[in-house]
Design a protein around this motif. Structure first.
Motif, PDB file in Angstrom:
ATOM      1  N   TRP A 288       0.829  -1.207   0.000  1.00  0.00           N
ATOM      2  CA  TRP A 288       0.000   0.000   0.000  1.00  0.00           C
ATOM      3  C   TRP A 288       0.864   1.258   0.000  1.00  0.00           C
ATOM      4  O   TRP A 288       0.592   2.211  -0.740  1.00  0.00           O
ATOM      5  N   PHE A 289       1.922   1.271   0.816  1.00  0.00           N
ATOM      6  CA  PHE A 289       2.803   2.442   0.858  1.00  0.00           C
ATOM      7  C   PHE A 289       3.473   2.662  -0.497  1.00  0.00           C
ATOM      8  O   PHE A 289       3.607   3.799  -0.963  1.00  0.00           O
ATOM      9  N   GLY A 290       3.892   1.558  -1.120  1.00  0.00           N
ATOM     10  CA  GLY A 290       4.522   1.686  -2.433  1.00  0.00           C
ATOM     11  C   GLY A 290       3.583   2.282  -3.460  1.00  0.00           C
ATOM     12  O   GLY A 290       3.995   3.063  -4.337  1.00  0.00           O
ATOM     13  N   TRP A 291       2.302   1.896  -3.349  1.00  0.00           N
ATOM     14  CA  TRP A 291       1.303   2.414  -4.294  1.00  0.00           C
ATOM     15  C   TRP A 291       0.927   3.865  -3.969  1.00  0.00           C
ATOM     16  O   TRP A 291       0.867   4.713  -4.852  1.00  0.00           O
ATOM     17  N   LYS A 292       0.698   4.135  -2.691  1.00  0.00           N
ATOM     18  CA  LYS A 292       0.245   5.465  -2.287  1.00  0.00           C
ATOM     19  C   LYS A 292       1.300   6.545  -2.549  1.00  0.00           C
ATOM     20  O   LYS A 292       0.973   7.647  -3.006  1.00  0.00           O
ATOM     21  N   TYR A 293       2.557   6.225  -2.273  1.00  0.00           N
ATOM     22  CA  TYR A 293       3.602   7.232  -2.396  1.00  0.00           C
ATOM     23  C   TYR A 293       4.436   7.060  -3.658  1.00  0.00           C
ATOM     24  O   TYR A 293       5.617   7.420  -3.682  1.00  0.00           O
ATOM     25  N   ARG A 294       3.823   6.530  -4.679  1.00  0.00           N
ATOM     26  CA  ARG A 294       4.511   6.428  -5.966  1.00  0.00           C
ATOM     27  C   ARG A 294       4.736   7.822  -6.535  1.00  0.00           C
ATOM     28  O   ARG A 294       4.042   8.787  -6.166  1.00  0.00           O
ATOM     29  N   ALA A 295       5.689   7.923  -7.426  1.00  0.00           N
ATOM     30  CA  ALA A 295       6.063   9.242  -7.962  1.00  0.00           C
ATOM     31  C   ALA A 295       4.925   9.908  -8.722  1.00  0.00           C
ATOM     32  O   ALA A 295       4.814  11.147  -8.745  1.00  0.00           O
ATOM     33  N   SER A 296       4.057   9.115  -9.331  1.00  0.00           N
ATOM     34  CA  SER A 296       2.985   9.693 -10.144  1.00  0.00           C
ATOM     35  C   SER A 296       1.794  10.157  -9.319  1.00  0.00           C
ATOM     36  O   SER A 296       0.881  10.793  -9.856  1.00  0.00           O
ATOM     37  N   ASN A 297       1.763   9.846  -8.019  1.00  0.00           N
ATOM     38  CA  ASN A 297       0.645  10.254  -7.170  1.00  0.00           C
ATOM     39  C   ASN A 297       0.935  11.636  -6.582  1.00  0.00           C
ATOM     40  O   ASN A 297       1.640  11.776  -5.582  1.00  0.00           O
ATOM     41  N   LYS A 298       0.353  12.664  -7.195  1.00  0.00           N
ATOM     42  CA  LYS A 298       0.615  14.035  -6.758  1.00  0.00           C
ATOM     43  C   LYS A 298      -0.196  14.414  -5.525  1.00  0.00           C
ATOM     44  O   LYS A 298       0.052  15.459  -4.907  1.00  0.00           O
ATOM     45  N   ASP A 299      -1.209  13.570  -5.139  1.00  0.00           N
ATOM     46  CA  ASP A 299      -2.044  13.899  -3.978  1.00  0.00           C
ATOM     47  C   ASP A 299      -1.459  13.384  -2.667  1.00  0.00           C
ATOM     48  O   ASP A 299      -1.976  13.687  -1.592  1.00  0.00           O
ATOM     49  N   ALA A 300      -0.410  12.573  -2.717  1.00  0.00           N
ATOM     50  CA  ALA A 300       0.189  12.028  -1.494  1.00  0.00           C
ATOM     51  C   ALA A 300       0.891  13.127  -0.705  1.00  0.00           C
ATOM     52  O   ALA A 300       1.452  14.062  -1.284  1.00  0.00           O
ATOM     53  N   ASP A 301       0.810  13.008   0.615  1.00  0.00           N
ATOM     54  CA  ASP A 301       1.445  14.002   1.474  1.00  0.00           C
ATOM     55  C   ASP A 301       2.961  13.952   1.316  1.00  0.00           C
ATOM     56  O   ASP A 301       3.557  12.870   1.282  1.00  0.00           O
ATOM     57  N   TYR A 302       3.559  15.104   1.264  1.00  0.00           N
ATOM     58  CA  TYR A 302       5.017  15.202   1.156  1.00  0.00           C
ATOM     59  C   TYR A 302       5.534  15.938   2.374  1.00  0.00           C
ATOM     60  O   TYR A 302       5.304  17.141   2.542  1.00  0.00           O
ATOM     61  N   LYS A 303       6.197  15.207   3.300  1.00  0.00           N
ATOM     62  CA  LYS A 303       6.684  15.788   4.550  1.00  0.00           C
ATOM     63  C   LYS A 303       8.170  15.467   4.720  1.00  0.00           C
ATOM     64  O   LYS A 303       8.537  14.533   5.439  1.00  0.00           O
ATOM     65  N   PRO A 304       9.017  16.221   4.086  1.00  0.00           N
ATOM     66  CA  PRO A 304      10.461  15.926   4.142  1.00  0.00           C
ATOM     67  C   PRO A 304      11.063  16.103   5.530  1.00  0.00           C
ATOM     68  O   PRO A 304      12.124  15.558   5.820  1.00  0.00           O
ATOM     69  N   THR A 305      10.413  16.852   6.428  1.00  0.00           N
ATOM     70  CA  THR A 305      10.967  17.091   7.771  1.00  0.00           C
ATOM     71  C   THR A 305      10.324  16.189   8.824  1.00  0.00           C
ATOM     72  O   THR A 305      10.657  16.297  10.007  1.00  0.00           O
ATOM     73  N   TRP A 306       9.428  15.284   8.395  1.00  0.00           N
ATOM     74  CA  TRP A 306       8.775  14.398   9.380  1.00  0.00           C
ATOM     75  C   TRP A 306       9.798  13.458   9.993  1.00  0.00           C
ATOM     76  O   TRP A 306      10.655  12.901   9.300  1.00  0.00           O
ATOM     77  N   ALA A 307       9.704  13.271  11.342  1.00  0.00           N
ATOM     78  CA  ALA A 307      10.719  12.451  12.006  1.00  0.00           C
ATOM     79  C   ALA A 307      10.156  11.499  13.059  1.00  0.00           C
ATOM     80  O   ALA A 307      10.815  10.510  13.395  1.00  0.00           O
ATOM     81  N   HIS A 308       8.965  11.758  13.600  1.00  0.00           N
ATOM     82  CA  HIS A 308       8.509  10.927  14.711  1.00  0.00           C
ATOM     83  C   HIS A 308       6.991  10.888  14.785  1.00  0.00           C
ATOM     84  O   HIS A 308       6.310  11.848  14.444  1.00  0.00           O
ATOM     85  N   SER A 309       6.481   9.692  15.221  1.00  0.00           N
ATOM     86  CA  SER A 309       5.053   9.530  15.477  1.00  0.00           C
ATOM     87  C   SER A 309       4.893   8.594  16.660  1.00  0.00           C
ATOM     88  O   SER A 309       5.278   7.418  16.588  1.00  0.00           O
ATOM     89  N   THR A 310       4.346   9.076  17.755  1.00  0.00           N
ATOM     90  CA  THR A 310       4.152   8.251  18.949  1.00  0.00           C
ATOM     91  C   THR A 310       3.213   7.091  18.669  1.00  0.00           C
ATOM     92  O   THR A 310       3.433   5.960  19.136  1.00  0.00           O
TER      93      THR A 310
END
Length: 357
Positions: free
Chosen positions: A62-84
């Motif tokens: 699912w991650f591979g499909w959701k964040y594929r290069a052609s999916n322009k609607d996927a969230d782009y968070k280059p500074t994301w680092a942590h999730s409790t």
């Protein structure tokens, strides 16, 4: 993503091939309470681990499909680092599963301890098992008979096996009835099994599951669960020297004594080893000795029945490897006199090992 897909497809294909080629998946088609309990433990462990494996595989896809290069609607968070929340899930769930598996392991190791007698209204049948060189010898001390490569016992009657080896370490295994246990020279191990029903006409498959040399692949036997009347008939036929009336392919013999026991050993070397010894012999004596050697078998030993068996034979096999044990006298005469003490010694060793666990 491509590697994940290939891995999933490979595992699925392998599972399908094993199911199709194996036919009856004997480890999942148990015929006794011991094998059934062990099978349930194995499947429970698999199901628990799949709670991690399946979601991980699905999320990888699912991650591979959701964040594929052609999916322009996927969230782009280059500074994301942590999730409790993610940390709790990826650490918490595995810890819980490992805790459950640890408890199941502790409970199962005691519940299905091979030394633990099985609960039954019927008196256990004791059989002494000797792993000989590429064959199995079964001694029935109460019935005073012995067999080679054939084990028969009544259904719904606990089978109390005492095992040792007369050569290298081996592993005794009847998959339909329970787990394997080792047979070792100079030692005695215990295994308790029970069959809930009579076996098919060709019996249950038994074999050595521990590689022990060139003849290892021929070390097979058949285990038959029969009715009480059929077992009594079989024993009477063997004692009367007419065991072939029950199994026409068997070889009937009068007595299993030390001389006959020594004659049961198959071969001295592999065919290739004997040829090398002959080719490298430096003296006529060495060549003659090599030529006199018998090669290891290329097919399983035939079933043999013995109308009677020398008393203390099983104990003598154990004790001949323990001749200097604590300075004790382990001659054949001493074996007969001290058999109960030997049993007690084995029980003490097992109790000590269990405490160590």
């Amino acid at each position: 993503m491509r590697q994940t897909i290939l891995a999933v497809l490979s595992l699925s294909t392998l599972a399908a091939l094993l199911t199709g080629c194996g036919g009856d998946m004997v480890l999942l088609n148990s015929k006794g309470p011991v094998a059934e309990g062990q099978s349930n433990l194995m499947m429970t462990a698999i199901y628990l681990m799949l709670l991690v494996v399946i979601p991980s595989a699905l999320m990888a896809l699912w991650f591979g499909w959701k964040y594929r290069a052609s999916n322009k609607d996927a969230d782009y968070k280059p500074t994301w680092a942590h999730s409790t929340a993610i940390e709790v899930v990826v650490w918490g769930i595995p810890v819980i599963i490992i805790g459950i598996l640890a408890w199941l392991t502790w409970w199962g190791s005691h519940k299905y301890d091979p030394y633990r007698p099985l609960e039954s209204e019927n008196k256990p049948l004791t059989v002494q098992v000797i792993a000989e060189q590429f064959k199995w010898i079964f001694i029935y001390p109460e019935q005073e008979i012995a067999t080679v490569n054939e084990l028969r016992f009544p259904e719904k009657t606990p089978l109390s096996l005492r095992l040792t080896s007369n050569f290298t370490m081996n592993s005794f295994f009847i998959p339909a009835l329970g787990g394997q246990i080792y047979a070792m020279a100079g030692m005695q191990t215990h295994l308790n099994l029970l069959a809930n029903e009579t076996s098919p006409a060709d019996g249950y498959r038994g074999f050595s599951s521990n590689y022990s040399g060139y003849g290892f692949s021929q070390m097979h036997f058949r285990a038959y669960s029969v009715t009480d009347a059929q077992f009594a008939e079989w024993v009477d036929a063997i004692k009367a020297g007419q065991g072939t009336t029950i199994n026409p392919k068997a070889i009937q013999k009068p007595i299993l004594d030390q001389a006959e026991f020594a004659a049961l050993r198959d071969g001295n070397r592999s065919k290739h080893q004997i040829e090398v010894l002959i080719a490298n012999a430096k003296t006529p004596e060495e060549k003659a000795a090599a030529e006199a050697m018998k090669p290891y078998p290329t097919k399983p030993s035939p079933v043999m029945y013995f109308s009677t068996v020398e008393k203390g034979l099983f104990e003598s096999v154990i004790n001949k490897y323990m001749s200097n044990y604590h300075g004790a006298d382990h001659s054949a005469t001493a074996v007969e006199q001290n058999a109960p003490a030997s049993e007690a010694h084995v029980d003490v060793e097992h109790a000590t090992a269990s405490q160590g666990e």
